[in-house]
Scaffold this motif. Structure first.
Motif, PDB file in Angstrom:
ATOM      1  N   ALA A 114      25.441  55.217  28.214  1.00 30.78           N
ATOM      2  CA  ALA A 114      26.623  56.011  27.903  1.00 30.78           C
ATOM      3  C   ALA A 114      26.291  57.494  27.821  1.00 30.78           C
ATOM      4  O   ALA A 114      27.055  58.349  28.278  1.00 30.78           O
ATOM      5  N   SER A 115      25.139  57.809  27.245  1.00 26.87           N
ATOM      6  CA  SER A 115      24.715  59.207  27.142  1.00 26.87           C
ATOM      7  C   SER A 115      24.475  59.806  28.516  1.00 26.87           C
ATOM      8  O   SER A 115      24.924  60.922  28.816  1.00 26.87           O
ATOM      9  N   LEU A 116      23.763  59.082  29.381  1.00 23.11           N
ATOM     10  CA  LEU A 116      23.501  59.579  30.732  1.00 23.11           C
ATOM     11  C   LEU A 116      24.795  59.730  31.524  1.00 23.11           C
ATOM     12  O   LEU A 116      24.996  60.722  32.228  1.00 23.11           O
ATOM     13  N   ALA A 117      25.683  58.754  31.412  1.00 29.25           N
ATOM     14  CA  ALA A 117      26.932  58.796  32.175  1.00 29.25           C
ATOM     15  C   ALA A 117      27.788  59.982  31.773  1.00 29.25           C
ATOM     16  O   ALA A 117      28.476  60.580  32.610  1.00 29.25           O
ATOM     17  N   SER A 118      27.737  60.364  30.511  1.00 30.71           N
ATOM     18  CA  SER A 118      28.548  61.483  30.044  1.00 30.71           C
ATOM     19  C   SER A 118      28.072  62.808  30.608  1.00 30.71           C
ATOM     20  O   SER A 118      28.806  63.800  30.593  1.00 30.71           O
ATOM     21  N   GLN A 119      26.846  62.855  31.134  1.00 37.35           N
ATOM     22  CA  GLN A 119      26.295  64.081  31.710  1.00 37.35           C
ATOM     23  C   GLN A 119      26.433  64.124  33.225  1.00 37.35           C
ATOM     24  O   GLN A 119      26.006  65.081  33.862  1.00 37.35           O
ATOM     25  N   GLY A 120      27.021  63.086  33.818  1.00 36.86           N
ATOM     26  CA  GLY A 120      26.997  62.946  35.259  1.00 36.86           C
ATOM     27  C   GLY A 120      28.140  63.579  36.013  1.00 36.86           C
ATOM     28  O   GLY A 120      28.312  63.309  37.196  1.00 36.86           O
ATOM     29  N   GLU A 121      28.943  64.425  35.379  1.00 34.58           N
ATOM     30  CA  GLU A 121      30.113  64.954  36.048  1.00 34.58           C
ATOM     31  C   GLU A 121      29.900  66.360  36.598  1.00 34.58           C
ATOM     32  O   GLU A 121      30.770  66.916  37.255  1.00 34.58           O
ATOM     33  N   GLY A 122      28.757  66.957  36.346  1.00 35.75           N
ATOM     34  CA  GLY A 122      28.485  68.287  36.871  1.00 35.75           C
ATOM     35  C   GLY A 122      27.655  68.232  38.133  1.00 35.75           C
ATOM     36  O   GLY A 122      27.398  67.179  38.697  1.00 35.75           O
ATOM     37  N   VAL A 123      27.181  69.384  38.587  1.00 31.34           N
ATOM     38  CA  VAL A 123      26.377  69.439  39.799  1.00 31.34           C
ATOM     39  C   VAL A 123      24.973  68.926  39.543  1.00 31.34           C
ATOM     40  O   VAL A 123      24.401  68.206  40.343  1.00 31.34           O
ATOM     41  N   ALA A 124      24.402  69.301  38.410  1.00 36.17           N
ATOM     42  CA  ALA A 124      23.027  68.892  38.104  1.00 36.17           C
ATOM     43  C   ALA A 124      23.052  67.637  37.244  1.00 36.17           C
ATOM     44  O   ALA A 124      23.555  67.653  36.128  1.00 36.17           O
ATOM     45  N   PHE A 125      22.529  66.556  37.771  1.00 34.56           N
ATOM     46  CA  PHE A 125      22.485  65.300  37.034  1.00 34.56           C
ATOM     47  C   PHE A 125      21.048  65.064  36.583  1.00 34.56           C
ATOM     48  O   PHE A 125      20.136  64.995  37.409  1.00 34.56           O
ATOM     49  N   ALA A 126      20.841  64.958  35.290  1.00 35.67           N
ATOM     50  CA  ALA A 126      19.497  64.814  34.734  1.00 35.67           C
ATOM     51  C   ALA A 126      19.241  63.356  34.381  1.00 35.67           C
ATOM     52  O   ALA A 126      19.918  62.791  33.533  1.00 35.67           O
ATOM     53  N   LEU A 127      18.268  62.757  35.040  1.00 29.85           N
ATOM     54  CA  LEU A 127      17.853  61.395  34.719  1.00 29.85           C
ATOM     55  C   LEU A 127      16.608  61.517  33.858  1.00 29.85           C
ATOM     56  O   LEU A 127      15.495  61.646  34.358  1.00 29.85           O
ATOM     57  N   ASP A 128      16.797  61.510  32.558  1.00 27.17           N
ATOM     58  CA  ASP A 128      15.731  61.838  31.623  1.00 27.17           C
ATOM     59  C   ASP A 128      15.735  60.821  30.497  1.00 27.17           C
ATOM     60  O   ASP A 128      16.789  60.492  29.956  1.00 27.17           O
ATOM     61  N   HIS A 129      14.553  60.338  30.127  1.00 26.89           N
ATOM     62  CA  HIS A 129      14.469  59.377  29.034  1.00 26.89           C
ATOM     63  C   HIS A 129      14.785  60.024  27.687  1.00 26.89           C
ATOM     64  O   HIS A 129      15.322  59.376  26.798  1.00 26.89           O
ATOM     65  N   SER A 130      14.456  61.295  27.534  1.00 25.48           N
ATOM     66  CA  SER A 130      14.770  61.998  26.285  1.00 25.48           C
ATOM     67  C   SER A 130      16.271  62.256  26.212  1.00 25.48           C
ATOM     68  O   SER A 130      16.945  62.381  27.231  1.00 25.48           O
ATOM     69  N   ASP A 131      16.785  62.331  25.001  1.00 27.59           N
ATOM     70  CA  ASP A 131      18.206  62.577  24.802  1.00 27.59           C
ATOM     71  C   ASP A 131      18.516  64.070  24.867  1.00 27.59           C
ATOM     72  O   ASP A 131      17.612  64.900  24.703  1.00 27.59           O
ATOM     73  N   PRO A 132      19.778  64.451  25.090  1.00 25.27           N
ATOM     74  CA  PRO A 132      20.132  65.871  25.189  1.00 25.27           C
ATOM     75  C   PRO A 132      19.731  66.700  23.976  1.00 25.27           C
ATOM     76  O   PRO A 132      19.454  67.892  24.092  1.00 25.27           O
ATOM     77  N   ASP A 133      19.691  66.062  22.788  1.00 28.56           N
ATOM     78  CA  ASP A 133      19.309  66.802  21.581  1.00 28.56           C
ATOM     79  C   ASP A 133      17.800  66.870  21.394  1.00 28.56           C
ATOM     80  O   ASP A 133      17.320  67.385  20.385  1.00 28.56           O
TER      81      ASP A 133
END
Length: 214
Positions: A114-133
């Motif tokens: 859910a966290s990754l999907a919420s970041q997927g609407e922009g141009v840069a999609f970050a596939l990262d194990h660490s969380d945004p915070d």
């Protein structure tokens, strides 16, 4: 649409675990840098994909710290269950025990997807194990209730491919393969979440969390 994947692995503190940075491009499927095992953090990769349109409103879970996914049932969807079956088919061929379902690992995987999907609407999609915070993937597993004494691992992927292709991409990457075929891993949680669309094609993120205990 290129397919991205990433992996992590953690062993109990007493085993002096290690991390190795890996990356490969296989048959048009992009395997992003990832790490295997656990001593000293390695950086996960970022990739730029075409701009993605917002996905229609769904009942997908929303990731709320530290590990809250709301009232979403901790069960596998048909696609998630299929991915588990493909992984277990490969493990059986290697003489390894099948992975059983773990609600604790499922919660951790569902939150991350859910966290990754919420970041997927922009141009840069970050596939990262660490969380945004900045929270590490290991701390997320612990926050979701997974025991610190256990070994655990994580594979990530993003793209428009189905379960068979996702597992094939992981099997083509040494570190991801090591996680899938680790005999210490006996349980799994799997989550797929819709991250948007490119030219009408839905894009999904996949999270596979593995562990030695339920």
């Amino acid at each position: 649409m290129a397919h991205q994947s990433n992996d992590h692995h953690r062993s109990p503190p007493s085993t002096h675990p290690r991390r190795v940075l890996v990356g490969a491009l296989l048959a048009g499927l992009l395997i992003l840098p990832g790490v295997h095992a656990a001593r000293g953090l390695a950086r996960a990769g970022h990739v730029t994909v075409p701009a993605q349109a917002s996905a229609p409103a769904t009942q997908e879970p929303v990731a709320l710290p530290p590990c809250d996914i709301g009232e979403v049932p901790l069960t596998l969807s048909a696609a998630e269950d299929q991915l588990l079956a493909v992984v277990n088919r490969d493990r059986a061929a290697q003489g390894l025990p099948e992975l059983a379902f773990s609600e604790t690992l499922q919660r951790a995987a569902r939150w991350k997807a859910a966290s990754l999907a919420s970041q997927g609407e922009g141009v840069a999609f970050a596939l990262d194990h660490s969380d945004p915070d900045g929270r590490s993937w290991e701390q997320r597993l612990l926050d979701c209730g997974y025991p610190a004494r256990a070994s655990f691992a994580e594979n990530l992927a993003a793209g428009n491919e189905g379960p068979e292709d996702v597992v094939a991409a992981w099997l083509g990457s040494p570190a991801h393969l090591a996680n899938l075929r680790d005999p210490a891993m006996r349980y799994a949680g799997i989550a797929r979440a819709r991250a948007g669309a490119v030219d009408g094609t839905l894009i999904f993120v996949w999270v596979l969390d593995l562990g030695s205990e339920p």
